[in-house]
Design a protein around this motif. Structure first.
Motif, PDB file in Angstrom:
ATOM      1  N   PRO A 227       9.195 -18.892  -5.279  1.00 51.48           N
ATOM      2  CA  PRO A 227       9.097 -18.753  -4.037  1.00 51.48           C
ATOM      3  C   PRO A 227       9.114 -17.264  -3.745  1.00 51.48           C
ATOM      4  O   PRO A 227      10.053 -16.625  -4.440  1.00 51.48           O
ATOM      5  CB  PRO A 227      10.008 -19.524  -3.268  1.00 51.48           C
ATOM      6  N   LYS A 228       8.494 -16.651  -2.712  1.00 46.34           N
ATOM      7  CA  LYS A 228       8.724 -15.353  -2.178  1.00 46.34           C
ATOM      8  C   LYS A 228      10.232 -15.266  -1.816  1.00 46.34           C
ATOM      9  O   LYS A 228      10.763 -16.005  -1.317  1.00 46.34           O
ATOM     10  CB  LYS A 228       7.655 -15.067  -1.338  1.00 46.34           C
ATOM     11  N   ARG A 229      10.651 -13.990  -2.155  1.00 48.02           N
ATOM     12  CA  ARG A 229      11.979 -13.596  -1.987  1.00 48.02           C
ATOM     13  C   ARG A 229      12.055 -12.775  -0.590  1.00 48.02           C
ATOM     14  O   ARG A 229      13.199 -12.711   0.016  1.00 48.02           O
ATOM     15  CB  ARG A 229      12.651 -12.817  -2.984  1.00 48.02           C
ATOM     16  N   GLY A 230      10.947 -11.743  -0.522  1.00 49.38           N
ATOM     17  CA  GLY A 230      11.246 -10.874   0.585  1.00 49.38           C
ATOM     18  C   GLY A 230      10.115  -9.747   0.635  1.00 49.38           C
ATOM     19  O   GLY A 230       9.067 -10.094  -0.115  1.00 49.38           O
ATOM     20  N   THR A 231      10.336  -8.855   1.358  1.00 45.56           N
ATOM     21  CA  THR A 231       8.965  -7.961   1.475  1.00 45.56           C
ATOM     22  C   THR A 231       9.147  -6.637   0.849  1.00 45.56           C
ATOM     23  O   THR A 231       8.552  -5.709   1.125  1.00 45.56           O
ATOM     24  CB  THR A 231       8.689  -7.906   3.107  1.00 45.56           C
ATOM     25  N   GLY A 232      10.216  -6.408   0.264  1.00 43.82           N
ATOM     26  CA  GLY A 232      10.536  -5.140  -0.480  1.00 43.82           C
ATOM     27  C   GLY A 232       9.885  -5.118  -1.708  1.00 43.82           C
ATOM     28  O   GLY A 232       9.455  -6.158  -2.545  1.00 43.82           O
TER      29      GLY A 232
ATOM     30  N   TYR B 235      -3.947   0.539  -2.429  1.00 41.08           N
ATOM     31  CA  TYR B 235      -3.537  -0.955  -2.472  1.00 41.08           C
ATOM     32  C   TYR B 235      -3.081  -1.589  -3.631  1.00 41.08           C
ATOM     33  O   TYR B 235      -3.845  -1.602  -4.662  1.00 41.08           O
ATOM     34  CB  TYR B 235      -4.511  -1.718  -1.519  1.00 41.08           C
ATOM     35  N   TYR B 236      -2.123  -2.188  -3.875  1.00 41.09           N
ATOM     36  CA  TYR B 236      -1.513  -3.004  -4.882  1.00 41.09           C
ATOM     37  C   TYR B 236      -1.212  -4.192  -4.788  1.00 41.09           C
ATOM     38  O   TYR B 236      -0.734  -4.774  -3.511  1.00 41.09           O
ATOM     39  CB  TYR B 236      -0.110  -2.279  -5.162  1.00 41.09           C
ATOM     40  N   CYS B 237      -1.486  -5.271  -5.564  1.00 42.18           N
ATOM     41  CA  CYS B 237      -0.956  -6.498  -5.488  1.00 42.18           C
ATOM     42  C   CYS B 237       0.139  -6.642  -6.559  1.00 42.18           C
ATOM     43  O   CYS B 237       0.338  -6.019  -7.313  1.00 42.18           O
ATOM     44  CB  CYS B 237      -2.218  -7.594  -5.923  1.00 42.18           C
ATOM     45  N   ALA B 238       0.896  -7.708  -5.992  1.00 43.83           N
ATOM     46  CA  ALA B 238       2.127  -7.969  -6.856  1.00 43.83           C
ATOM     47  C   ALA B 238       2.496  -9.371  -6.985  1.00 43.83           C
ATOM     48  O   ALA B 238       1.933 -10.106  -6.206  1.00 43.83           O
ATOM     49  CB  ALA B 238       3.407  -7.142  -6.310  1.00 43.83           C
TER      50      ALA B 238
ATOM     51  N   SER C   1       3.495 -20.277   2.984  1.00 43.92           N
ATOM     52  CA  SER C   1       3.978 -19.573   4.014  1.00 43.92           C
ATOM     53  C   SER C   1       3.320 -18.212   4.021  1.00 43.92           C
ATOM     54  O   SER C   1       3.142 -17.606   2.880  1.00 43.92           O
ATOM     55  CB  SER C   1       5.491 -19.534   4.493  1.00 43.92           C
ATOM     56  N   ILE C   2       2.984 -17.497   4.906  1.00 41.27           N
ATOM     57  CA  ILE C   2       2.483 -16.136   4.890  1.00 41.27           C
ATOM     58  C   ILE C   2       3.289 -15.173   5.838  1.00 41.27           C
ATOM     59  O   ILE C   2       3.577 -15.406   7.000  1.00 41.27           O
ATOM     60  CB  ILE C   2       1.023 -16.205   5.540  1.00 41.27           C
ATOM     61  N   ASP C   3       3.395 -13.992   5.337  1.00 45.26           N
ATOM     62  CA  ASP C   3       3.777 -12.740   6.204  1.00 45.26           C
ATOM     63  C   ASP C   3       2.898 -11.527   6.372  1.00 45.26           C
ATOM     64  O   ASP C   3       2.166 -11.384   5.474  1.00 45.26           O
ATOM     65  CB  ASP C   3       5.178 -12.287   5.580  1.00 45.26           C
ATOM     66  N   TYR C   4       3.043 -10.928   7.288  1.00 46.96           N
ATOM     67  CA  TYR C   4       2.166  -9.713   7.693  1.00 46.96           C
ATOM     68  C   TYR C   4       3.052  -8.529   8.063  1.00 46.96           C
ATOM     69  O   TYR C   4       4.252  -8.878   9.079  1.00 46.96           O
ATOM     70  CB  TYR C   4       1.108 -10.065   8.471  1.00 46.96           C
TER      71      TYR C   4
ATOM     72  N   ARG D 135       0.629  -1.299  -0.029  1.00 42.39           N
ATOM     73  CA  ARG D 135       0.043  -0.086  -0.090  1.00 42.39           C
ATOM     74  C   ARG D 135       0.702   1.256   0.091  1.00 42.39           C
ATOM     75  O   ARG D 135       2.035   1.217   0.666  1.00 42.39           O
ATOM     76  CB  ARG D 135      -1.005   0.054   1.211  1.00 42.39           C
ATOM     77  N   GLN D 136       0.278   2.464  -0.670  1.00 45.87           N
ATOM     78  CA  GLN D 136       0.919   3.466  -0.339  1.00 45.87           C
ATOM     79  C   GLN D 136       0.018   4.595  -0.111  1.00 45.87           C
ATOM     80  O   GLN D 136      -0.802   4.908  -1.058  1.00 45.87           O
ATOM     81  CB  GLN D 136       1.375   3.803  -2.153  1.00 45.87           C
ATOM     82  N   ALA D 137       0.250   5.395   0.712  1.00 49.81           N
ATOM     83  CA  ALA D 137      -0.469   6.508   1.357  1.00 49.81           C
ATOM     84  C   ALA D 137       0.053   7.783   0.825  1.00 49.81           C
ATOM     85  O   ALA D 137       1.269   7.875   0.535  1.00 49.81           O
ATOM     86  CB  ALA D 137      -0.389   6.534   2.905  1.00 49.81           C
ATOM     87  N   PRO D 138      -0.551   8.876   0.758  1.00 52.35           N
ATOM     88  CA  PRO D 138      -0.055  10.106   0.210  1.00 52.35           C
ATOM     89  C   PRO D 138       1.426  10.499   0.656  1.00 52.35           C
ATOM     90  O   PRO D 138       1.143  10.549   1.932  1.00 52.35           O
ATOM     91  CB  PRO D 138      -1.397  11.040   0.075  1.00 52.35           C
ATOM     92  N   GLY D 139       2.098  10.745   0.066  1.00 54.77           N
ATOM     93  CA  GLY D 139       3.506  11.410   0.507  1.00 54.77           C
ATOM     94  C   GLY D 139       4.433  10.281   1.178  1.00 54.77           C
ATOM     95  O   GLY D 139       5.145  10.874   1.802  1.00 54.77           O
ATOM     96  N   LYS D 140       3.855   9.120   1.182  1.00 56.90           N
ATOM     97  CA  LYS D 140       4.800   7.973   1.731  1.00 56.90           C
ATOM     98  C   LYS D 140       5.157   6.903   0.752  1.00 56.90           C
ATOM     99  O   LYS D 140       4.747   6.891  -0.341  1.00 56.90           O
ATOM    100  CB  LYS D 140       3.998   7.370   3.023  1.00 56.90           C
ATOM    101  N   GLU D 141       6.160   6.281   1.107  1.00 55.30           N
ATOM    102  CA  GLU D 141       6.695   5.037   0.345  1.00 55.30           C
ATOM    103  C   GLU D 141       5.670   4.021   0.320  1.00 55.30           C
ATOM    104  O   GLU D 141       4.948   3.700   1.287  1.00 55.30           O
ATOM    105  CB  GLU D 141       7.983   4.878   0.794  1.00 55.30           C
ATOM    106  N   ARG D 142       5.937   3.314  -0.806  1.00 55.18           N
ATOM    107  CA  ARG D 142       5.141   1.986  -0.842  1.00 55.18           C
ATOM    108  C   ARG D 142       5.419   0.969   0.266  1.00 55.18           C
ATOM    109  O   ARG D 142       6.815   0.814   0.349  1.00 55.18           O
ATOM    110  CB  ARG D 142       5.131   1.510  -2.169  1.00 55.18           C
ATOM    111  N   GLU D 143       4.566   0.401   0.750  1.00 54.28           N
ATOM    112  CA  GLU D 143       5.050  -0.430   1.973  1.00 54.28           C
ATOM    113  C   GLU D 143       4.438  -1.929   1.985  1.00 54.28           C
ATOM    114  O   GLU D 143       3.216  -1.867   1.390  1.00 54.28           O
ATOM    115  CB  GLU D 143       4.786   0.146   3.286  1.00 54.28           C
ATOM    116  N   PHE D 144       5.063  -3.053   2.297  1.00 49.74           N
ATOM    117  CA  PHE D 144       4.504  -4.142   2.305  1.00 49.74           C
ATOM    118  C   PHE D 144       3.561  -4.427   3.279  1.00 49.74           C
ATOM    119  O   PHE D 144       3.606  -3.957   4.536  1.00 49.74           O
ATOM    120  CB  PHE D 144       5.794  -5.099   2.648  1.00 49.74           C
TER     121      PHE D 144
END
Length: 124
Positions: free
Chosen positions: A102-107, A94-97, A57-60, A37-46
């Motif tokens: 396998p998942k590599r990370g949260t960046g 909110y963005y899906c990617a 496996s799941i991460d939050y 997700r990306q809020a106004p004026g902020k960086e996109r975050e996991f």
């Protein structure tokens, strides 16, 4: 793979929304899926990520743990983000990617394919 996010909208604090991420192609199960997700004026975050079908496996992120649930339906080539007990600070696009394998990370650099965003607005 092409991704299409939907389900955003305006909701009051404490309410719920379910976002969907529909993917093209028939190899959806071989991709790890993430929500950012990306809020106004902020960086996109996991926000959340679910691994490919060989390892569910799941991460939050800490900010949504216990309130949001990520899931996937490989038969429908769709991933979901169930968002409960929404707060005004959850307001964002909110963005899906997706990333093959396998998942590599949260960046953001850990994902190769991105859908267009869907706006979630939580009023207080």
């Amino acid at each position: 793979v092409q991704l299409q996010a939907s389900g955003g909208g305006l909701v009051q604090a404490g309410g719920s929304l379910r976002l969907s991420c529909a993917a093209s192609g028939r190899t959806f199960s071989t991709y790890a899926i993430g929500w950012f997700r990306q809020a106004p004026g902020k960086e996109r975050e996991f926000v959340a990520g679910i691994n490919w079908s060989f390892s569910y496996s799941i991460d939050y992120s800490d900010s949504v743990k216990g309130r949001f649930t990520i899931s996937r339906d490989n038969a429908e080539s769709t991933a979901y983000l169930q968002m409960n007990n929404l707060k005004p600070e959850d307001t964002a696009v909110y963005y899906c990617a997706a990333v093959s394998g396998p998942k590599r990370g949260t960046g953001t650099r850990d994902y190769d394919y991105w859908g267009q965003g869907t706006l979630v607005t939580v009023s207080s």
